[in-house]
Enzyme design. Sequence first.
Site, mmCIF file in Angstrom:
data_model
loop_
_atom_site.group_PDB
_atom_site.id
_atom_site.type_symbol
_atom_site.label_atom_id
_atom_site.label_comp_id
_atom_site.label_asym_id
_atom_site.label_seq_id
_atom_site.Cartn_x
_atom_site.Cartn_y
_atom_site.Cartn_z
ATOM 1 N N VAL B 135 0.847 -1.197 0.000
ATOM 2 C CA VAL B 135 0.000 0.000 0.000
ATOM 3 C C VAL B 135 0.885 1.251 0.000
ATOM 4 O O VAL B 135 1.715 1.426 0.889
ATOM 5 C CB VAL B 135 -0.936 0.039 1.223
ATOM 6 C CG1 VAL B 135 -1.761 1.326 1.241
ATOM 7 C CG2 VAL B 135 -1.858 -1.170 1.235
ATOM 8 N N ILE B 139 5.813 4.693 1.398
ATOM 9 C CA ILE B 139 5.276 5.394 2.570
ATOM 10 C C ILE B 139 4.984 4.381 3.676
ATOM 11 O O ILE B 139 4.262 3.415 3.432
ATOM 12 C CB ILE B 139 3.958 6.126 2.220
ATOM 13 C CG1 ILE B 139 4.145 7.025 0.995
ATOM 14 C CG2 ILE B 139 3.457 6.916 3.412
ATOM 15 C CD1 ILE B 139 2.833 7.624 0.493
ATOM 16 N N GLY B 190 6.849 4.798 -18.753
ATOM 17 C CA GLY B 190 6.942 3.783 -17.698
ATOM 18 C C GLY B 190 6.058 4.057 -16.494
ATOM 19 O O GLY B 190 6.147 3.364 -15.486
ATOM 20 N N LYS B 208 -5.898 -1.756 -2.348
ATOM 21 C CA LYS B 208 -5.183 -1.102 -1.242
ATOM 22 C C LYS B 208 -6.169 -0.627 -0.178
ATOM 23 O O LYS B 208 -5.931 -0.768 1.025
ATOM 24 C CB LYS B 208 -4.353 0.062 -1.789
ATOM 25 C CG LYS B 208 -3.209 -0.421 -2.677
ATOM 26 C CD LYS B 208 -2.621 0.714 -3.493
ATOM 27 C CE LYS B 208 -1.472 0.224 -4.366
ATOM 28 N NZ LYS B 208 -1.113 1.220 -5.422
ATOM 29 N N GLY B 310 7.516 2.295 -7.924
ATOM 30 C CA GLY B 310 8.879 2.483 -8.391
ATOM 31 C C GLY B 310 9.833 1.509 -7.727
ATOM 32 O O GLY B 310 9.595 1.024 -6.630
#
Lengths: 444, 444
Positions: B135, B139, B190, B208, B310
Site C-alpha cells: 500500500v 510510505i 513507464g 489497497k 517504483g
Amino acid sequence: MAKEKAVGIGVIGFGTIGTGVVKVLQRNADVIERRLGFPLRLVRVVDLDLETDRGVDLGDVRFDSDSDSLIEDPAVDIVIELIGGYDVAKQMILRSIEAGKHVVTANKALLALHGKEIFDAARKRGVDVAFEASVAGGIPILRSLREGLAANHIESVYGIMNGTTNYVLTQMEATGEDFDVVVKRAQELGYAEADPSFDLDGVDAAHKLTLLVAMAFGADLTYKDISTEGIRGLTPVDFAAAAEFGYRIKLLGIAKAHRGPDGEESIEARVHPTLIPKTSLLANVDGAMNAVAVCGDAVGPTLFYGAGAGELPTASAVVGDLIEIAREVRRGAAGRVAPLSYLPHELSPRPILPLDDIVGRAYLRFSALDRPGALAHISGILGDHDIGIESVSQTGQGGDGESVPVLMQTDPVRESVLREALDEIERLSDLSAPTRLIRIEEEL
Amino acid sequence: MAKEKAVGIGVIGFGTIGTGVVKVLQRNADVIERRLGFPLRLVRVVDLDLETDRGVDLGDVRFDSDSDSLIEDPAVDIVIELIGGYDVAKQMILRSIEAGKHVVTANKALLALHGKEIFDAARKRGVDVAFEASVAGGIPILRSLREGLAANHIESVYGIMNGTTNYVLTQMEATGEDFDVVVKRAQELGYAEADPSFDLDGVDAAHKLTLLVAMAFGADLTYKDISTEGIRGLTPVDFAAAAEFGYRIKLLGIAKAHRGPDGEESIEARVHPTLIPKTSLLANVDGAMNAVAVCGDAVGPTLFYGAGAGELPTASAVVGDLIEIAREVRRGAAGRVAPLSYLPHELSPRPILPLDDIVGRAYLRFSALDRPGALAHISGILGDHDIGIESVSQTGQGGDGESVPVLMQTDPVRESVLREALDEIERLSDLSAPTRLIRIEEEL
C-alpha cells in the site's frame, strides 16, 4: 480463553498531556484491547496539584503526590514522565529505570541534552525509553524514521516542528498584523504559553531537530551545535514581499548530510525562518499543524503531517508508545529497536557544517533612508562581493516615514560572504535599522 | 564483540522491485547493519528469466529458477514474494509459511482477496507476513496505522493510492490533453503498464483500500464490497470546470466509519474520481506521488506522503519489513503485532454503507444539445427532486458542435436521489451523451 493480565501504567504529571493520556486510555480502552489482547490499566497518577478539576474521573485510580511510591509500585510496569523541565524529570526517569520500569516521555528538552545518559541507563537495565510524543506531537515520525525508513541512507530531514510559531506566522500572513499583536492573541487562545520564548526563539524546534539528526544520521546528540534563529523581528512587509516573490515564510528545522570530496561526512543543522515556494506541500501546512519531510536514498521524498501539540494528539503518541512497550513486555523483547535508530555504539560525533559555509539564496529587507543614492550604495557593496541580485522591490509601503523597505532576492551566495557584505552595508549612513536576512530554500 | 550471524534472505521474482531490493540490500548494507547489529544476507534469487541483465551484480548469490529449493533452503530465513498475481504467488507464500519461513510481499491483489487464509496460516506456524510495500509504496502507512496511531479510534482513511492515475490526472490538468494521449505517454515513460486497466479502472486502489479498511476499522477484508469507479471518461472540460469552481480532480480511495442511531457500526468504502478543494494538501499531491490521510479520534487529521511505486521506493518498504522481521527473529518475537492491526478474532464482517445512501455534493457535466429549453429541462428535473444547484456554468467551449457542456455543482444530495434525477434527465431528448457525475468532498 483466560483473560491476559493488564499492563500497569503510572502517570507522573497530571497537566494537559497527562489529562489527555487518561482520557485516551479510558475512552479507547476497547480498541486498544482489541489490538493488544490485554488491557492497559492506569494504576496511579501523581501531581503536586491535587485540587484542579481536570474534567476526568479517575475512579479508583490512586492519585497523590508521591512519585517515589509510584516508581516503586510493583503494579506499575510503565512510568509516563510528563512534568517537563530538566532536573526533577531526569531524576524521576533515572529512578524509574533503576526500578526496572519502562519509561515514556514527551520531554524533548531533556532528551536533547541528556538523552545519552538516559538511553544508556535504560539499555543496561533492559528497559525501554519511548518518546514519540517529543517530536511533532501526534505524528508517528520517530517510529517512521527508526523502522519504516530504516532501509535508507537518510539524506535530509526538515520541516515545521513547532506549532506555536507556525500559528503566529500563519496569522501574521493572513491578517497583516504585527508580531506582538498576533503573539498576544495566540496566548489568549492557548496556542502560546505565558512565556513563549522557547517557541518563538526556535529553541523548542532545535531540541526536536537534535533528536531527528541523531536518528537520521547516527550522529551524537548535537543540540548546542545547531544554529538557531527564531521568528522575532519579522514584519508584515516580509510576508507581503515573500508572497510577491512566490514564497511563504515558515520556521523550519533543517538537517542534511554532506559527504566531502575525500568521503568525510558532515552535517548541516539549523533552525530559522525560511522562504519556501508557495506551491510546496510544506508551505501549505498552516496554523498549529506540523509536518516533517524525510528524504531517503531509496524512498525519495516523504512527508509526515499532523498536529504537533495539544492534549489529545500528544496523548495519541504517548499511548502509542505504551502499546508498543506493552507488546515488548509480553514478549520479553524490550530493547528490540535502538531508541535513536542506530545502535548506541554506532552513534558518533559528526562535524557540523558551520552556517557560514552554507550556500543558498537569501531574501534581504533593508530599511533604507528615503534619499538618493541609498539603493546604489547597497547594491554597489553587494556587487563588490560578487553577490548577484535576482530581484529587487521598493514599494514605499511599510516604512516609518523617513525610511522605506528595500526588498531583495539574491542569487546563491555563501553565508560568510553575505554576512561580510551586510556588515559593510550596516556601516553606511543610508540605513535606519538593521537588515533582515531570511534564507530561501527551493528544494523543500 | 563477536559478530552476530546474518539473517538470510531469498527473493522470488527478479523484476523491477526484486532488482530494487537487491540494490538496497547491497548499497545500504552498512546502514542496515549499524541499525540491526547484524547483516541481512541475500542468499538466493529465483526467477524464470535467467537472461535479462538487471544491472546488478549478484556476486556469489545463487540465482536459478528453483523456487521449491529456495523455500526449503535452511539458509533462507525470510522469503520475499515479488511475482505478483494470484495462484502461483499464493502457493509460494503458503509453502514458505509451511516451511517455517517468514514472508514479505508487495502483493496487494492477493492479500485483498486471500489475506485471511494467508495470515491464519502464518499465525498457526508462528511466522510473520509483512506487506508494507503493498500500500502506497515507500510510505510507511501500514506501520503507522498498526503501531503509531494504535491508540486511536480511526474515523477515516482516504487518499491517493495509485500513482499511475495520479500521473494521468496531473498531466491532463497541466496540458489540457485528452485521456488517451496522456495514457499513451504514461506508458512510454513507464508510469503505466502495457495493460493499465487495473490502475485506470480503480481496481488497484480498491485492493489497497481493502487492506486499509481492515487495519483502520477491524473489518474483515471487503474488496468485493468496495464501490469502484476509475478515471476513464474524464475530459479536459472537467479539469477546467473543477479549477473554475476551486477544485482539483483526484482519484481517491475513501473509507469512513459510521455509527448509527442505535450504536451499530457501518463502513463507507469507495474509490472514484473526486473534486477536492485546491488548497488542500491532498490536492497538491502531483505526478506519480501518493498520499494517505488518516483521521483518528485522538490524533486528529494526519497525512503521509511519498512515492507510491517504483523500484527503489517500493524496495525501501520491502527492506524495512526485512529489518523488522530480522529483529523479531532474533528476539523470538514473531507475531508481535497483528498483521491487520486488530487481533484476528477481533476482525469482523461489517455492513458496508451502500453508495446510494451517501450524501454529498456533486459536480455534473451534461452534454446538452445547443438549443433553447435544454437547461430549463435539466434544472427543472433537478428541482423536482429537491436538488439544489449551487452554481452552473455553460461556456460554449469543449462541445462537439451540436452540444455544449453544462457544468453544475449541486448542494448536498443523497446519491440515490441524484441517480434518479439523472436517469430521468437521460431520458430527455436534450442530451447528446451520458452525464458525467464526479463527487465533491470538502472535508478532505
